[in-house]
Design a protein around this motif. Structure first.
Motif, PDB file in Angstrom:
ATOM      1  N   ILE A  16      -5.572  19.614  -3.004  1.00 38.57           N
ATOM      2  CA  ILE A  16      -5.767  18.281  -3.578  1.00 38.57           C
ATOM      3  C   ILE A  16      -5.636  18.314  -5.098  1.00 38.57           C
ATOM      4  O   ILE A  16      -4.980  17.457  -5.688  1.00 38.57           O
ATOM      5  N   ALA A  17      -6.238  19.299  -5.749  1.00 42.44           N
ATOM      6  CA  ALA A  17      -6.138  19.397  -7.214  1.00 42.44           C
ATOM      7  C   ALA A  17      -4.682  19.562  -7.631  1.00 42.44           C
ATOM      8  O   ALA A  17      -4.220  18.894  -8.566  1.00 42.44           O
ATOM      9  N   ARG A  18      -3.949  20.417  -6.947  1.00 37.48           N
ATOM     10  CA  ARG A  18      -2.525  20.617  -7.265  1.00 37.48           C
ATOM     11  C   ARG A  18      -1.749  19.318  -7.077  1.00 37.48           C
ATOM     12  O   ARG A  18      -0.932  18.936  -7.914  1.00 37.48           O
ATOM     13  N   ALA A  19      -2.000  18.618  -5.990  1.00 36.78           N
ATOM     14  CA  ALA A  19      -1.290  17.372  -5.715  1.00 36.78           C
ATOM     15  C   ALA A  19      -1.616  16.309  -6.766  1.00 36.78           C
ATOM     16  O   ALA A  19      -0.722  15.602  -7.242  1.00 36.78           O
ATOM     17  N   LEU A  20      -2.882  16.186  -7.150  1.00 37.17           N
ATOM     18  CA  LEU A  20      -3.263  15.233  -8.183  1.00 37.17           C
ATOM     19  C   LEU A  20      -2.613  15.589  -9.517  1.00 37.17           C
ATOM     20  O   LEU A  20      -2.090  14.720 -10.228  1.00 37.17           O
ATOM     21  N   TRP A  21      -2.670  16.872  -9.881  1.00 38.30           N
ATOM     22  CA  TRP A  21      -2.058  17.347 -11.127  1.00 38.30           C
ATOM     23  C   TRP A  21      -0.569  17.019 -11.147  1.00 38.30           C
ATOM     24  O   TRP A  21      -0.057  16.463 -12.110  1.00 38.30           O
ATOM     25  N   GLN A  22       0.136  17.352 -10.087  1.00 31.88           N
ATOM     26  CA  GLN A  22       1.576  17.104 -10.045  1.00 31.88           C
ATOM     27  C   GLN A  22       1.877  15.612 -10.085  1.00 31.88           C
ATOM     28  O   GLN A  22       2.813  15.180 -10.778  1.00 31.88           O
ATOM     29  N   HIS A  23       1.110  14.823  -9.368  1.00 32.86           N
ATOM     30  CA  HIS A  23       1.304  13.375  -9.346  1.00 32.86           C
ATOM     31  C   HIS A  23       1.181  12.807 -10.766  1.00 32.86           C
ATOM     32  O   HIS A  23       2.047  12.060 -11.216  1.00 32.86           O
ATOM     33  N   ALA A  24       0.104  13.176 -11.455  1.00 27.95           N
ATOM     34  CA  ALA A  24      -0.128  12.668 -12.807  1.00 27.95           C
ATOM     35  C   ALA A  24       0.890  13.223 -13.802  1.00 27.95           C
ATOM     36  O   ALA A  24       1.413  12.491 -14.647  1.00 27.95           O
ATOM     37  N   ARG A  25       1.174  14.512 -13.707  1.00 30.93           N
ATOM     38  CA  ARG A  25       2.119  15.151 -14.643  1.00 30.93           C
ATOM     39  C   ARG A  25       3.499  14.516 -14.546  1.00 30.93           C
ATOM     40  O   ARG A  25       4.141  14.247 -15.564  1.00 30.93           O
ATOM     41  N   LEU A  26       3.952  14.245 -13.335  1.00 30.46           N
ATOM     42  CA  LEU A  26       5.285  13.672 -13.147  1.00 30.46           C
ATOM     43  C   LEU A  26       5.377  12.235 -13.646  1.00 30.46           C
ATOM     44  O   LEU A  26       6.470  11.725 -13.876  1.00 30.46           O
ATOM     45  N   ARG A  27       4.250  11.575 -13.829  1.00 28.30           N
ATOM     46  CA  ARG A  27       4.238  10.193 -14.323  1.00 28.30           C
ATOM     47  C   ARG A  27       4.002  10.125 -15.829  1.00 28.30           C
ATOM     48  O   ARG A  27       3.998   9.050 -16.410  1.00 28.30           O
ATOM     49  N   SER A  28       3.831  11.278 -16.440  1.00 26.80           N
ATOM     50  CA  SER A  28       3.636  11.349 -17.885  1.00 26.80           C
ATOM     51  C   SER A  28       4.977  11.606 -18.559  1.00 26.80           C
ATOM     52  O   SER A  28       5.856  12.236 -17.985  1.00 26.80           O
ATOM     53  N   LYS A  29       5.103  11.148 -19.790  1.00 28.05           N
ATOM     54  CA  LYS A  29       6.329  11.387 -20.562  1.00 28.05           C
ATOM     55  C   LYS A  29       6.286  12.732 -21.280  1.00 28.05           C
ATOM     56  O   LYS A  29       7.230  13.118 -21.932  1.00 28.05           O
ATOM     57  N   HIS A  30       5.176  13.429 -21.168  1.00 25.96           N
ATOM     58  CA  HIS A  30       4.966  14.668 -21.913  1.00 25.96           C
ATOM     59  C   HIS A  30       5.383  15.899 -21.107  1.00 25.96           C
ATOM     60  O   HIS A  30       5.416  15.864 -19.880  1.00 25.96           O
ATOM     61  N   SER A  31       5.667  16.986 -21.828  1.00 21.57           N
ATOM     62  CA  SER A  31       5.976  18.259 -21.168  1.00 21.57           C
ATOM     63  C   SER A  31       4.947  19.335 -21.506  1.00 21.57           C
ATOM     64  O   SER A  31       4.951  20.396 -20.911  1.00 21.57           O
ATOM     65  N   THR A  32       4.055  19.046 -22.450  1.00 28.20           N
ATOM     66  CA  THR A  32       2.985  19.957 -22.809  1.00 28.20           C
ATOM     67  C   THR A  32       1.660  19.241 -22.580  1.00 28.20           C
ATOM     68  O   THR A  32       1.505  18.076 -22.962  1.00 28.20           O
ATOM     69  N   PHE A  33       0.724  19.954 -21.934  1.00 32.39           N
ATOM     70  CA  PHE A  33      -0.559  19.370 -21.579  1.00 32.39           C
ATOM     71  C   PHE A  33      -1.673  20.320 -21.988  1.00 32.39           C
ATOM     72  O   PHE A  33      -1.488  21.537 -21.973  1.00 32.39           O
ATOM     73  N   THR A  34      -2.818  19.757 -22.327  1.00 36.54           N
ATOM     74  CA  THR A  34      -3.983  20.551 -22.670  1.00 36.54           C
ATOM     75  C   THR A  34      -5.123  20.217 -21.726  1.00 36.54           C
ATOM     76  O   THR A  34      -5.143  19.150 -21.106  1.00 36.54           O
ATOM     77  N   VAL A  35      -6.070  21.136 -21.640  1.00 38.57           N
ATOM     78  CA  VAL A  35      -7.288  20.919 -20.863  1.00 38.57           C
ATOM     79  C   VAL A  35      -8.376  21.818 -21.426  1.00 38.57           C
ATOM     80  O   VAL A  35      -8.080  22.899 -21.935  1.00 38.57           O
ATOM     81  N   ASN A  36      -9.596  21.352 -21.363  1.00 41.96           N
ATOM     82  CA  ASN A  36     -10.752  22.182 -21.659  1.00 41.96           C
ATOM     83  C   ASN A  36     -11.355  22.525 -20.306  1.00 41.96           C
ATOM     84  O   ASN A  36     -12.139  21.752 -19.758  1.00 41.96           O
ATOM     85  N   ALA A  37     -10.969  23.657 -19.755  1.00 35.96           N
ATOM     86  CA  ALA A  37     -11.340  24.031 -18.386  1.00 35.96           C
ATOM     87  C   ALA A  37     -12.718  24.673 -18.335  1.00 35.96           C
ATOM     88  O   ALA A  37     -13.006  25.583 -19.104  1.00 35.96           O
ATOM     89  N   SER A  38     -13.545  24.202 -17.410  1.00 34.55           N
ATOM     90  CA  SER A  38     -14.826  24.870 -17.197  1.00 34.55           C
ATOM     91  C   SER A  38     -14.543  26.294 -16.727  1.00 34.55           C
ATOM     92  O   SER A  38     -13.461  26.584 -16.201  1.00 34.55           O
ATOM     93  N   LEU A  39     -15.500  27.173 -16.932  1.00 31.98           N
ATOM     94  CA  LEU A  39     -15.298  28.562 -16.504  1.00 31.98           C
ATOM     95  C   LEU A  39     -14.980  28.630 -15.008  1.00 31.98           C
ATOM     96  O   LEU A  39     -14.147  29.437 -14.581  1.00 31.98           O
ATOM     97  N   TYR A  40     -15.605  27.782 -14.223  1.00 26.23           N
ATOM     98  CA  TYR A  40     -15.376  27.732 -12.780  1.00 26.23           C
ATOM     99  C   TYR A  40     -13.923  27.341 -12.467  1.00 26.23           C
ATOM    100  O   TYR A  40     -13.339  27.835 -11.504  1.00 26.23           O
ATOM    101  N   ALA A  41     -13.345  26.452 -13.298  1.00 29.25           N
ATOM    102  CA  ALA A  41     -12.017  25.911 -13.023  1.00 29.25           C
ATOM    103  C   ALA A  41     -10.870  26.712 -13.643  1.00 29.25           C
ATOM    104  O   ALA A  41      -9.712  26.459 -13.319  1.00 29.25           O
ATOM    105  N   VAL A  42     -11.162  27.666 -14.518  1.00 30.64           N
ATOM    106  CA  VAL A  42     -10.093  28.431 -15.172  1.00 30.64           C
ATOM    107  C   VAL A  42      -9.100  29.015 -14.162  1.00 30.64           C
ATOM    108  O   VAL A  42      -7.877  28.858 -14.332  1.00 30.64           O
ATOM    109  N   PRO A  43      -9.538  29.669 -13.085  1.00 28.85           N
ATOM    110  CA  PRO A  43      -8.561  30.213 -12.126  1.00 28.85           C
ATOM    111  C   PRO A  43      -7.675  29.138 -11.492  1.00 28.85           C
ATOM    112  O   PRO A  43      -6.495  29.373 -11.218  1.00 28.85           O
TER     113      PRO A  43
END
Length: 150
Positions: free
Chosen positions: A94-121
């Protein structure tokens, strides 16, 4: 697991708030600490409704037979503000699908995130790379990460 992704509406604010606050123990050092209050205040249903209605944010939600099972929010088109999946639905793409869905609708090619330690992997599997070591702000311990698609 069957799920559908769609753009969030203000009527999703309550469910999104409930989903994310239910996962607070994964990203807050101490949810009850005074330093966490401002961050937690941003997770209320009214705060979600405000962001969903803001042109600065784009929200998408995933729904399954149980209801809302994931949420992703981009700020300014290139910062992953939130990416959360309901605890019982994690590990199902689900996370991958949401990420891809949102990324493909963005005009950007570089993205940032402040990942929790749990989410880094999870973010590493999505192609993000750490840009610094762990940091703490408002009770959240996170790793600044970047994703670039050439």
């Amino acid at each position: 697991m069957n799920f559908a992704i769609r753009q969030a509406t203000a009527s999703d604010a309550e469910a999104a708030s409930h989903l994310v606050t239910g996962l607070a123990h994964y990203f807050l050092a101490d949810p009850a600490a005074a330093e966490s209050r401002s961050f937690v205040a941003g997770l209320t249903a009214s705060a979600y409704a405000e962001r969903i209605g803001s042109s600065q944010f784009k929200h998408y939600v995933a729904e399954d037979a149980e209801g809302l099972c994931g949420v992703v929010a981009f700020r300014d088109g290139s910062h992953v503000y939130h990416l959360f999946v309901r605890a019982d639905a994690q590990g199902r793409g689900i996370a991958r699908a949401l990420w891809q869905h949102a990324r493909l609708r963005s005009k950007h090619s570089t993205f940032t995130v402040n990942a929790s330690l749990y989410a880094v992997p999870v973010y590493e599997r999505l192609g993000f790379v750490a840009k610094a070591g762990p940091q703490q702000l408002h009770g959240v311990v996170f790793v600044p990460m970047v994703y670039s698609h050439d």
